[in-house]
Motif scaffolding. Structure first.
Motif, PDB file in Angstrom:
ATOM      1  N   SER A 193      -1.629 -19.516 -54.983  1.00 32.82           N
ATOM      2  CA  SER A 193      -0.458 -20.382 -55.131  1.00 32.82           C
ATOM      3  C   SER A 193       0.844 -19.618 -54.945  1.00 32.82           C
ATOM      4  O   SER A 193       1.870 -20.200 -54.583  1.00 32.82           O
ATOM      5  N   GLU A 214       4.351 -20.566 -52.990  1.00 32.69           N
ATOM      6  CA  GLU A 214       5.639 -20.473 -53.686  1.00 32.69           C
ATOM      7  C   GLU A 214       6.635 -19.613 -52.928  1.00 32.69           C
ATOM      8  O   GLU A 214       7.825 -19.929 -52.867  1.00 32.69           O
ATOM      9  N   GLN A 269      12.157 -24.389 -49.852  1.00 30.64           N
ATOM     10  CA  GLN A 269      12.505 -25.075 -51.099  1.00 30.64           C
ATOM     11  C   GLN A 269      12.581 -26.594 -50.832  1.00 30.64           C
ATOM     12  O   GLN A 269      13.126 -27.040 -49.826  1.00 30.64           O
ATOM     13  N   ASN A 287       7.981 -30.946 -50.818  1.00 29.78           N
ATOM     14  CA  ASN A 287       7.124 -31.527 -51.848  1.00 29.78           C
ATOM     15  C   ASN A 287       5.653 -31.447 -51.482  1.00 29.78           C
ATOM     16  O   ASN A 287       4.786 -31.314 -52.344  1.00 29.78           O
ATOM     17  N   ARG A 324       4.159 -29.049 -49.830  1.00 34.71           N
ATOM     18  CA  ARG A 324       3.700 -27.708 -50.173  1.00 34.71           C
ATOM     19  C   ARG A 324       3.623 -27.530 -51.687  1.00 34.71           C
ATOM     20  O   ARG A 324       2.770 -26.801 -52.191  1.00 34.71           O
ATOM     21  N   GLU A 325       4.512 -28.171 -52.413  1.00 32.24           N
ATOM     22  CA  GLU A 325       4.472 -28.062 -53.864  1.00 32.24           C
ATOM     23  C   GLU A 325       3.185 -28.658 -54.406  1.00 32.24           C
ATOM     24  O   GLU A 325       2.580 -28.125 -55.335  1.00 32.24           O
ATOM     25  N   ASN A 326       2.761 -29.756 -53.810  1.00 33.78           N
ATOM     26  CA  ASN A 326       1.489 -30.347 -54.238  1.00 33.78           C
ATOM     27  C   ASN A 326       0.326 -29.401 -53.958  1.00 33.78           C
ATOM     28  O   ASN A 326      -0.591 -29.249 -54.773  1.00 33.78           O
ATOM     29  N   ARG A 385       0.532 -26.189 -53.796  1.00 32.84           N
ATOM     30  CA  ARG A 385       0.640 -25.068 -54.733  1.00 32.84           C
ATOM     31  C   ARG A 385       0.030 -25.428 -56.081  1.00 32.84           C
ATOM     32  O   ARG A 385      -0.697 -24.633 -56.684  1.00 32.84           O
ATOM     33  N   LEU A 386       0.338 -26.638 -56.565  1.00 31.41           N
ATOM     34  CA  LEU A 386      -0.182 -27.050 -57.863  1.00 31.41           C
ATOM     35  C   LEU A 386      -1.699 -27.198 -57.831  1.00 31.41           C
ATOM     36  O   LEU A 386      -2.392 -26.859 -58.799  1.00 31.41           O
TER      37      LEU A 386
END
Length: 407
Positions: free
Chosen positions: A61, A65, A70, A73, A75-77, A79-80
């Motif tokens: 992850s 990050e 930045q 979203n 990619r954020e999903n 990562r989580l």
């Protein structure tokens, strides 16, 4: 192609601060802050290819990050999802596949993300080495040993020599971000030193060179190591030249080359691993200190015998005795005609005028030398039996060399 191979560790995660970062101080003076040393090392080295090796519980992850834009979203999903999978050691190849394009776009390099086992047993350890070999197909490579389980660093160190042997790949440097050496005060407070583990590499290469020399007798294996650590290049080349002359049985020329090297070894302050192994090398060259050709030949005969080079042992042992006969009769040992005459004269009188032990040693050594030099079976049945028994050949050949040379 220049590649960098790095391990991805598990990291220390906090809800308040995220993953622990370090300020890595590189040898060139640059300082890079990151929780993942491998990415910062890639920015320093700018390889063509970056290979990231990690287990199903490594901090994949972190790549998302640090590499994603930045506000992305999607990619954020990812990562989580990876963060959740990491905590249960369940990261899969399918989860890593979408990250390859992201890593390549962000770094500008060809990137491979490869899952590896945890090296719990020899089967998993071999899989890791095989995986590293598959991911570095050619060229040269730098290896980062910083992250991952402690034993993965040892496997990474071993992989350097595995790659050289399997693929003829050139290993540039072994790298380590030494987090435990970060000063807590002073001018370098908070700076994590980046180490090149070339000293360990040098020690390994010297051990390997000594092993190769003891098996082959090739002085040339030491040349590159000594040249790197301060021996003048002409003296390093003299080692290869000495081996050439020795293999063509030109012992005076081999001795002369080694004497120049011995003198330089005693006068030059060597650096690196060569300083540690200097005495071991001098010990292996010590036969060349004597200007007595017979002593040289006898020493080389016994060394050849230790590495089970029976033809060379028989040749040197027999020639050592002829040399001693030449010296006894005031002839130059390197005078071919005189040498032949002295050999023939001794051969005629040995059965009548010499003691039994010398006669037996002469005939055995001469027949063994001739049989092995020409590749033909000896006429004497006893000698034939000896040549069919490895341990007996070792014993009888050593005894004949020592007896004939009166030791």
């Amino acid at each position: 192609m220049h590649s960098l191979s790095t391990f991805l560790g598990r990291g220390r995660y906090s809800e308040a601060t995220g993953y622990r970062t370090a300020s890595y101080a590189f040898p060139g003076g640059s300082i890079r802050v990151s929780p993942f040393f491998g990415l910062e090392l890639a920015k320093e080295l700018m390889p063509d290819r970056l290979v990231i090796l990690g287990t199903s519980g490594s901090m994949w992850s972190v790549l998302v990050e640090h590499l994603a834009d930045q506000g992305d979203n999607r990619r954020e999903n990812e990562r989580l999802e990876l963060l959740e999978a990491e905590s249960h050691h369940r990261v899969s190849e399918e989860q890593l596949a979408p990250l390859t394009a992201l890593a390549q776009e962000a770094t500008g390099m060809d990137v491979e993300l490869r899952l590896i086992p945890e090296a719990r047993d020899d089967r998993e350890q071999m899989r890791i080495l095989q995986g590293i070999a598959e991911s570095i197909p050619r060229g040269r490579v730098d290896l980062d040993l910083t992250h991952g389980f402690r034993h993965l660093g040892m496997l990474g160190f071993l992989s350097a020599y595995f790659l050289e042997a399997l693929r003829s790949i050139q290993v540039n440097h072994l790298w380590y971000g030494a987090l435990d050496m970060t000063p807590s005060d002073g001018p370098d407070q908070g700076m994590t030193p980046v180490l090149q583990l070339d000293g360990l590499d040098g020690v390994h290469r010297w051990i390997e060179a000594l092993t190769r020399f003891d098996a082959s007798g090739d002085y040339g294996v030491f040349g590159p190591l000594l040249a790197r650590d301060g021996l003048p290049s002409d003296k390093a080349r003299a080692l290869a030249e000495a081996h050439f002359h020795q293999t063509t049985l030109n012992i005076p020329a081999a001795r002369q080359r080694l004497q120049t090297v011995l003198k330089e070894l005693e006068e030059t302050e060597l650096s690196g691993a060569s300083a540690l192994f200097r005495e071991k090398l001098i010990e292996r060259l010590s036969w060349a200190r004597s200007d007595n050709l017979g002593n040289n030949q006898r020493a080389l005969a016994l060394r050849a015998l230790r590495r089970r080079d029976y033809p060379r042992a028989a040749i040197f042992g027999f020639e050592a005795f002829l040399t001693s006969l030449c010296i006894e009769q005031g002839e130059t040992p390197t005078n071919y005609k005189a040498r032949e005459q002295i050999r023939d004269a001794f051969s005629k009188r040995v059965n009548k005028e010499e003691p039994d032990w010398k006669r037996d040693a002469w005939h055995l050594l001469r027949e063994l030398r001739n049989a092995m030099a020409h590749g033909t079976p000896p006429r004497n049945s006893k000698v034939r039996q000896i040549m069919h028994d490895r341990e007996r050949l070792q014993r009888e050949l050593e005894a004949a060399i020592n007896r004939l040379n009166n030791t």
